[in-house]
Write an enzyme that holds these catalytic residues in place. Sequence first.
Site, PDB file in Angstrom:
ATOM      1  N   ASN A 124       0.866  -1.185   0.000  1.00 37.15           N
ATOM      2  CA  ASN A 124       0.000   0.000   0.000  1.00 37.15           C
ATOM      3  C   ASN A 124       0.899   1.230   0.000  1.00 37.15           C
ATOM      4  OD1 ASN A 124      -1.768   2.071   0.620  1.00 37.15           O
ATOM      5  ND2 ASN A 124      -2.137   1.383   2.736  1.00 37.15           N
ATOM      6  N   TRP A 125       0.912   1.922  -1.117  1.00 41.63           N
ATOM      7  CA  TRP A 125       1.838   3.061  -1.245  1.00 41.63           C
ATOM      8  C   TRP A 125       1.313   4.318  -0.561  1.00 41.63           C
ATOM      9  CZ3 TRP A 125       3.570   2.695  -7.134  1.00 41.63           C
ATOM     10  CH2 TRP A 125       4.419   1.595  -7.276  1.00 41.63           C
ATOM     11  N   LYS A 126       0.086   4.296  -0.129  1.00 42.29           N
ATOM     12  CA  LYS A 126      -0.515   5.483   0.508  1.00 42.29           C
ATOM     13  C   LYS A 126      -0.332   6.699  -0.419  1.00 42.29           C
ATOM     14  CE  LYS A 126       0.225   3.208   4.847  1.00 42.29           C
ATOM     15  NZ  LYS A 126       0.363   3.278   6.287  1.00 42.29           N
ATOM     16  N   HIS A 128      -9.233   0.889   5.432  1.00 44.70           N
ATOM     17  CA  HIS A 128      -7.875   1.006   5.977  1.00 44.70           C
ATOM     18  C   HIS A 128      -7.908   1.899   7.215  1.00 44.70           C
ATOM     19  CE1 HIS A 128      -3.737   2.370   6.437  1.00 44.70           C
ATOM     20  NE2 HIS A 128      -3.420   1.207   5.900  1.00 44.70           N
ATOM     21  N   GLU A 154      -6.210   4.303   8.222  1.00 44.53           N
ATOM     22  CA  GLU A 154      -6.123   5.758   8.014  1.00 44.53           C
ATOM     23  C   GLU A 154      -7.454   6.317   7.521  1.00 44.53           C
ATOM     24  OE1 GLU A 154      -2.535   5.524   5.700  1.00 44.53           O
ATOM     25  OE2 GLU A 154      -1.559   4.850   7.529  1.00 44.53           O
ATOM     26  N   GLU A 161      -4.618  -5.191  10.724  1.00 42.49           N
ATOM     27  CA  GLU A 161      -3.573  -4.182  10.875  1.00 42.49           C
ATOM     28  C   GLU A 161      -3.794  -3.418  12.177  1.00 42.49           C
ATOM     29  OE1 GLU A 161      -1.783  -2.953   6.842  1.00 42.49           O
ATOM     30  OE2 GLU A 161      -3.642  -1.843   7.091  1.00 42.49           O
ATOM     31  N   GLY A 211       3.120   2.187  10.603  1.00 43.61           N
ATOM     32  CA  GLY A 211       4.041   3.304  10.424  1.00 43.61           C
ATOM     33  C   GLY A 211       4.821   3.673  11.676  1.00 43.61           C
ATOM     34  N   SER A 245       4.092  -2.157   9.993  1.00 47.45           N
ATOM     35  CA  SER A 245       5.554  -2.153  10.097  1.00 47.45           C
ATOM     36  C   SER A 245       6.201  -3.466   9.636  1.00 47.45           C
ATOM     37  CB  SER A 245       5.997  -1.793  11.513  1.00 47.45           C
ATOM     38  OG  SER A 245       5.584  -0.473  11.834  1.00 47.45           O
ATOM     39  N   GLY A 277       3.191  -1.230   4.094  1.00 41.84           N
ATOM     40  CA  GLY A 277       3.109   0.183   3.770  1.00 41.84           C
ATOM     41  C   GLY A 277       4.482   0.700   3.369  1.00 41.84           C
ATOM     42  N   GLY A 278       5.157   1.366   4.308  1.00 42.79           N
ATOM     43  CA  GLY A 278       6.423   2.040   4.035  1.00 42.79           C
ATOM     44  C   GLY A 278       7.436   1.206   3.260  1.00 42.79           C
TER      45      GLY A 278
HETATM   46  P1  PGA Z   1       3.336   0.296   7.416  1.00 49.68           P
HETATM   47  O1  PGA Z   1       1.820   0.459   6.888  1.00 49.68           O
HETATM   48  O2  PGA Z   1       3.867  -0.974   6.825  1.00 49.68           O
HETATM   49  O3  PGA Z   1       4.045   1.518   6.930  1.00 49.68           O
HETATM   50  O4  PGA Z   1       3.255   0.212   8.919  1.00 49.68           O
HETATM   51  C1  PGA Z   1       0.966  -0.642   6.738  1.00 49.68           C
HETATM   52  C2  PGA Z   1      -0.368  -0.201   6.200  1.00 49.68           C
HETATM   53  O5  PGA Z   1      -0.870   0.850   6.612  1.00 49.68           O
HETATM   54  O6  PGA Z   1      -0.970  -0.889   5.334  1.00 49.68           O
END
Ligand code: PGA
Length: 249
Positions: free
Chosen positions: A7-9, A93, A95, A164, A170, A210, A231-232
């Site tokens: 997930n590149w956000k 998600h 966020e 998650e 993050g 993470s 994510g990251g």
């Molecule tokens: P992260 O994000 O790997 O940067 O913690 C995961 C996500 O939000 O899907």
Amino acid sequence: MSVIAGNWKMHLGPEGTREFFTSFEISEAAGEHEIVLFPPALSLAAALESPDRDPRVQLGVQDIHFEDEGAFTGEVSAPMAAEAGATFALVGHSERRHVFGETDADVARKVAAAMRHELVPVVCVGETLEERQAGRVEEVILRQLAAALQPLAEADVRFLVAYEPVWAIGTGETATPEDASSAHGSLRKRLEGAVGIARATRVPILYGGSVKPANAAELLGSAEVDGVLVGGASLDPASFAEIAAAAGR
Ligand code: PGA
């Protein structure tokens, strides 16, 4: 087979997306797994058209609106995402839930919208740190799952679940393999109750929060963990490739 999703956000525009694919390669070990990337909607076309993209990399959108069209400035609908070439959609998600105030009811409507347009929904659930400390992990994630399952229970369509924990996203904090297995086990049981054992066994439950090359193998090797949502670490082609390779080891 595991599912390795990224997930590149709100990172990597069209140019960054093209660059990513010039160096992202699926190793032989990772080749037997399902790889899905969720670029920003504006980068979807660049991803699809990138001559360097291995066609085994599937693509999705990070969110959809629950209506098919209308006066919803800034939103992307499921039929538009499908027409643009997405095959998956993240739904709910953390966020979206915690930064943008999305409710369980919104998530259920978004799942229904994805289904109407043959996008595979990836239903995200997870507890906050406060909820974990209050011993409410199961209650929260099962409530979130139950709401999202309402539209899915009757129709035999494909979907995925991603656990998650909000406090792990993050932050560099990861759930222990035991915590992940326990949450996944509860989700699996509820899935079986809702859609039957035969169908539930076909629903992968991914862990996210993470995930990095250094912890991917351990998490992917944990009981009940069928894949990861990264994510990251999915922004860097080498890291994401390493995570995908960890699934094959
Ligand atoms: P992260 O994000 O790997 O940067 O913690 C995961 C996500 O939000 O899907």
